[in-house]
Design a protein around this motif. Structure first.
Motif, short mmCIF file in Angstrom:
data_model
loop_
_atom_site.label_atom_id
_atom_site.label_comp_id
_atom_site.label_asym_id
_atom_site.label_seq_id
_atom_site.Cartn_x
_atom_site.Cartn_y
_atom_site.Cartn_z
N PRO A 19 0.80 -1.23 0.00
CA PRO A 19 0.00 0.00 0.00
C PRO A 19 0.84 1.28 0.00
O PRO A 19 0.43 2.28 -0.58
N ILE A 20 2.02 1.23 0.62
CA ILE A 20 2.89 2.40 0.63
C ILE A 20 3.34 2.74 -0.79
O ILE A 20 3.38 3.90 -1.19
N HIS A 21 3.67 1.70 -1.56
CA HIS A 21 4.12 1.93 -2.94
C HIS A 21 2.97 2.35 -3.85
O HIS A 21 3.17 3.16 -4.76
N ILE A 22 1.79 1.82 -3.59
CA ILE A 22 0.62 2.26 -4.36
C ILE A 22 0.31 3.72 -4.02
O ILE A 22 0.03 4.53 -4.91
N ILE B 80 6.12 -1.17 -8.17
CA ILE B 80 4.96 -1.99 -7.81
C ILE B 80 5.06 -3.37 -8.47
O ILE B 80 4.77 -4.39 -7.84
N ALA B 81 5.50 -3.41 -9.72
CA ALA B 81 5.68 -4.71 -10.39
C ALA B 81 6.72 -5.55 -9.65
O ALA B 81 6.53 -6.76 -9.43
N ILE B 82 7.80 -4.92 -9.24
CA ILE B 82 8.84 -5.62 -8.47
C ILE B 82 8.27 -6.09 -7.13
O ILE B 82 8.59 -7.19 -6.67
N GLN B 83 7.42 -5.27 -6.54
CA GLN B 83 6.80 -5.64 -5.26
C GLN B 83 6.01 -6.95 -5.42
O GLN B 83 6.08 -7.82 -4.55
N PHE B 84 5.28 -7.08 -6.51
CA PHE B 84 4.53 -8.32 -6.75
C PHE B 84 5.47 -9.51 -6.97
O PHE B 84 5.19 -10.62 -6.52
N LEU B 85 6.61 -9.27 -7.61
CA LEU B 85 7.62 -10.33 -7.75
C LEU B 85 8.17 -10.73 -6.38
O LEU B 85 8.38 -11.92 -6.10
#
Length: 124
Positions: free
Chosen positions: A80-83, A103-108
């Motif tokens: 949520p912080i990155h969003i 955010i893409a890296i966060q999902f990885l």
């Protein structure tokens, strides 16, 4: 696959330990990521403790599976912080493109933590 998993584990552990260190020694790096309503010093201390705990757990084979789960949960907590950062006119991470990539890296990272948790076998 075992070698690949160990390499990933050590990279993630390094990132967690480096992040913990960075929260304590150069906290201004994260200033823009901390919401105004949250005490900044407390955010740095809690983040450093969480990141160091996860990093150490990933390095110790007996706790590695739980380190993977901790990493998974921590990355979900930070999402949520990155969003939120993406919604700013000028994201703290840099450009809007950088925020999307982050955010893409966060999902990885989330997937990697789950992968470690689900696939790492505890040794009796």
């Amino acid at each position: 696959m075992k070698i690949f998993q160990i390499v990933v584990i050590f990279i993630l552990a390094f990132l967690m330990l480096a992040g913990a260190f960075n929260h304590l020694y150069t906290p201004e790096t994260y200033k823009e990521f901390i919401p105004d309503f949250f005490p900044e010093t407390l955010a740095h201390i809690l983040s450093a403790i969480a990141e160091a705990s996860v990093g150490i757990a990933l390095l110790i084979p007996k706790y590695r599976k739980w380190g993977g789960l901790g990493f998974f949960l921590l990355m979900i907590a930070f999402l949520p912080i990155h969003i939120w950062d993406l919604t700013k006119d000028l994201p703290a991470i840099g450009s809007k493109l950088s925020a999307y990539i982050r955010i893409a890296i966060q999902f990885l990272f989330i997937a990697a933590g789950w992968w470690i948790y689900k696939t790492y076998r505890l040794k009796p």
